[in-house]
Design a protein around this motif. Structure first.
Motif, PDB file in Angstrom:
ATOM      1  N   TYR A  72      -4.147  -0.056   7.208  1.00 27.05           N
ATOM      2  CA  TYR A  72      -5.422  -0.335   6.565  1.00 27.05           C
ATOM      3  C   TYR A  72      -6.338   0.891   6.582  1.00 27.05           C
ATOM      4  CZ  TYR A  72      -9.477  -3.197   5.409  1.00 27.05           C
ATOM      5  OH  TYR A  72     -10.559  -3.735   4.808  1.00 27.05           O
ATOM      6  N   TYR A  75      -4.841   3.538   4.104  1.00 27.83           N
ATOM      7  CA  TYR A  75      -5.148   3.217   2.703  1.00 27.83           C
ATOM      8  C   TYR A  75      -6.578   3.669   2.381  1.00 27.83           C
ATOM      9  CZ  TYR A  75      -1.181  -0.138   2.535  1.00 27.83           C
ATOM     10  OH  TYR A  75       0.046  -0.749   2.563  1.00 27.83           O
ATOM     11  N   GLY A  76      -7.499   3.347   3.268  1.00 32.83           N
ATOM     12  CA  GLY A  76      -8.898   3.724   3.054  1.00 32.83           C
ATOM     13  C   GLY A  76      -9.050   5.235   2.927  1.00 32.83           C
ATOM     14  N   ILE A  79      -7.745   6.315  -0.512  1.00 32.01           N
ATOM     15  CA  ILE A  79      -8.644   5.961  -1.624  1.00 32.01           C
ATOM     16  C   ILE A  79      -9.846   6.898  -1.621  1.00 32.01           C
ATOM     17  CG2 ILE A  79     -10.093   4.145  -2.611  1.00 32.01           C
ATOM     18  CD1 ILE A  79      -8.169   2.101  -1.221  1.00 32.01           C
ATOM     19  N   GLU A  80     -10.397   7.127  -0.432  1.00 30.28           N
ATOM     20  CA  GLU A  80     -11.568   8.013  -0.351  1.00 30.28           C
ATOM     21  C   GLU A  80     -11.240   9.449  -0.764  1.00 30.28           C
ATOM     22  OE1 GLU A  80     -12.841   7.263   3.614  1.00 30.28           O
ATOM     23  OE2 GLU A  80     -14.083   5.547   3.011  1.00 30.28           O
ATOM     24  N   ASP A  82      -9.359  10.185  -3.123  1.00 31.38           N
ATOM     25  CA  ASP A  82      -8.997  10.156  -4.542  1.00 31.38           C
ATOM     26  C   ASP A  82      -7.512  10.360  -4.794  1.00 31.38           C
ATOM     27  OD1 ASP A  82     -11.118   9.436  -6.078  1.00 31.38           O
ATOM     28  OD2 ASP A  82     -11.925  11.465  -6.290  1.00 31.38           O
ATOM     29  N   ASP A  84      -4.152   9.277  -6.088  1.00 31.91           N
ATOM     30  CA  ASP A  84      -3.722   8.253  -7.046  1.00 31.91           C
ATOM     31  C   ASP A  84      -2.211   8.320  -7.206  1.00 31.91           C
ATOM     32  OD1 ASP A  84      -3.110  10.294  -8.810  1.00 31.91           O
ATOM     33  OD2 ASP A  84      -4.988  10.124  -9.914  1.00 31.91           O
ATOM     34  N   TYR A 108       1.184   1.737  -1.752  1.00 37.44           N
ATOM     35  CA  TYR A 108      -0.038   2.310  -2.309  1.00 37.44           C
ATOM     36  C   TYR A 108       0.140   2.460  -3.813  1.00 37.44           C
ATOM     37  CZ  TYR A 108      -4.166   5.307  -2.608  1.00 37.44           C
ATOM     38  OH  TYR A 108      -5.396   5.832  -2.917  1.00 37.44           O
ATOM     39  N   TYR A 109      -0.764   1.897  -4.586  1.00 38.17           N
ATOM     40  CA  TYR A 109      -0.659   1.934  -6.053  1.00 38.17           C
ATOM     41  C   TYR A 109       0.693   1.409  -6.519  1.00 38.17           C
ATOM     42  CZ  TYR A 109      -4.928   4.520  -7.204  1.00 38.17           C
ATOM     43  OH  TYR A 109      -6.227   4.899  -7.413  1.00 38.17           O
TER      44      TYR A 109
END
Lengths: 359, 359
Positions: A72, A75-76, A79-80, A82, A84, A108-109
């Motif tokens: 968790y 993942y954060g 995302i932070e 960027d 992708d 992820y994605y």
């Protein structure tokens, strides 16, 4: 299938290998605290010099990092930062980092490519290959996970020079396993060069790693989703091993140590069913007697526990189907098979008792 | 590929359909509180009468159920109920249950089979088909997930009779989308029978559901992993829609409502680039004008927001690659394509402005 590269120093070839595999030069590098300390500088400098964009993540070097909580948090972070779906993930470490990194990359994605850069003998020969990735649930190990094949497995045997002896032996259990289950010639090579391999001497260690990785990859390729029973032969010794690990609450015993003892049981069981000769049994046991395990560890955890308790612990493992244990046995050295029928508890307990007397 | 069954009442055929697909009769049934209330008794009675062993799980009927916390709790329930890899999972609900159920099934024991039993128009025509499953992260929706194809999608259009009108219209947006992107003949059918479909009248609603599900399945089959750009055409209207949803913090607008408005923008953009004629634009807009959305919802959320702010919100969506938005446009009614080049912000803003004036 994943390409497996065995090369020293492998970090100098990252750009070339990533490009060859259509991997972008944007990569998330996952270390544990140890691999960051030991290999971080070399790898990050190499990435910089080779024009990569990268994000670095570090987790504690312990089994508890394979948790929801850690996933968790990671993942954060991604995302932070960027990150992708045009990125990939490079997992630098042993089984924990490989499994956690694979789990993150798989999810992820809806999946980004993963490159494994294993740093332990166990990871180089087993856990980094074949795409099984998972995290743990408090109620069971490796229960939550996926099949997510690595695009590339980068093995640099020189990384093993910093590996503690206990970890070398733990990894060596899987190396020996490949000889037992699939390759008599390789088993002879191991018999002959055991001391050189565990001393991390080349060319012996590189050859042992290359051969082990290649046997595993071949088996996985033929039976990726565990349907024919072939991939199941990789679990030689493991049905017993999981029982031992569970009894030790996964903490005081290395997986490879449990596997080594499990293979002793499995050899005895194969002999009981007359699938191997007495000579083959003795020859197998002789190889396994070369393992130096911390005194008291195996003996205490194993000899003092009733065989019935060990069997009960095996039964609570997740790999049962309908409460039936499946056994991988040898029908000769270098040839394993998944025993098609369930076995009587009695014969399994006898094999465990025999094993307790001999190690 | 998944087999899609459209049948009423479908729960009477569970045993027959599971056996046909080599699915075991041990199933985890996942409901949300609403579907449990509405369909629980019929489905559980059918499972009992047809000799299934089952475990029942219920989650709150809201988007926040697609969370780590809920997944974690459900894994625990499954482990405690001794569910192993010989089981499968039957997800009874809308997008939330389908996504969460798919996520759990994809990751439990490295994947158990999932059967989708969608209960909303959106789920029957879109989210239950194609294997995209995910949960949310506080920093972004659907960021954590997988491709996990359902073995079977069981559609019973009679379940739609209990669906609130607002949800019917939200699902209808995807139905219309399939006409726009792939099938002029189906678009004509929708034009002709729009009122009967949203009134859940047969044979119209069954035909619309069957055709929509089949168009989606065909596209997914041809481009499962979104590599050719074909699957991307399913996102017609969605680049805009995600911007609206994000602005509304995903709470006060249904996905389908955002998609309907997004398609208005996308039609205008297609016209701006002269990919469709003025007549085609008008005909498309006429269909979309049939949507009854809660007064004030779309208008307030849309008309009062500057087009630049909408574009900025679109840019923060996850489906960007390297900060470039990709647009799905029409080159005629019934024919969508993924526009290969990035578009100037100016032309996109103009299309949004046009859309704001017309709806």
């Amino acid at each position: 299938m994943s390409e497996i590269i065995v090369s020293t120093p492998v970090h100098n070839r990252l750009e070339q290998l990533f490009l060859k595999h259509n991997l972008s030069k944007k990569t998330v590098v996952l270390f544990d605290e140890n691999t960051k300390e030991l290999f971080g500088r070399d790898i990050l400098t190499a990435l910089k010099n080779q024009g990569f964009t990268f994000v670095e993540l570090v987790v504690p070097a312990r089994e508890t990092s394979k948790s929801f909580r850690t996933a968790y948090r990671l993942y954060g972070n991604l995302i932070e930062a960027d990150v992708d779906r045009s990125w990939n993930l490079l997992a630098v470490g042993g089984g924990v980092v490989g499994d956690l990194g694979g789990y993150i990359a798989a999810s992820y994605y809806r999946g980004i490519p993963i490159v494994q850069l294993p740093t332990t003998l166990l990871a180089m020969t087993d856990s980094s290959i074949g795409g099984k990735v998972a995290i743990n649930h408090p109620l069971g190990k490796n229960l939550i996970g996926f099949f997510h094949m690595p695009e590339l497995v980068l093995i640099d045997p020189s990384y093993l020079k910093s590996l503690p002896e206990r970890e070398v032996y733990a990894g060596m259990a899987e190396v020996v396993k490949y000889g037992f289950i699939a390759d008599m010639e390789f088993l002879r090579y191991i018999e002959k060069h055991f001391d050189d391999i565990v001393a991390i001497k080349d060319p012996y260690v590189s050859e042992a790693v290359r051969k082990s990785a290649s046997i595993k990859a071949d088996i996985v390729e033929q039976d990726f989703k565990e349907q024919s029973g072939l991939r199941a032969t990789l679990n030689f010794g493991h049905t017993f091993a999981h029982g031992f690990e569970k009894l030790a609450d996964y903490r005081h015993i290395r997986h490879g140590e449990a596997v080594a003892v499990g293979m002793i049981c499995a050899l005895h069981l194969s002999r009981k069913l007359e699938k191997i000769s007495q000579d083959e049994l003795q020859r197998g046991l002789a190889i396994l007697s070369k393992f130096k395990f911390r005194r008291g560890l195996v003996q205490k955890r194993f000899k003092d526990i009733p065989a019935e308790t060990i069997l009960e612990s095996m039964l609570s493992d997740k790999k049962k189907v309908d409460k039936q244990l499946r056994y991988v046995l040898l029908e000769g050295l270098g040839k394993a098979y998944l025993h098609p029928e369930p076995l009587d508890d009695g014969i399994v307990i006898e094999a465990i008792e025999k094993a307790k007397k001999c190690c």
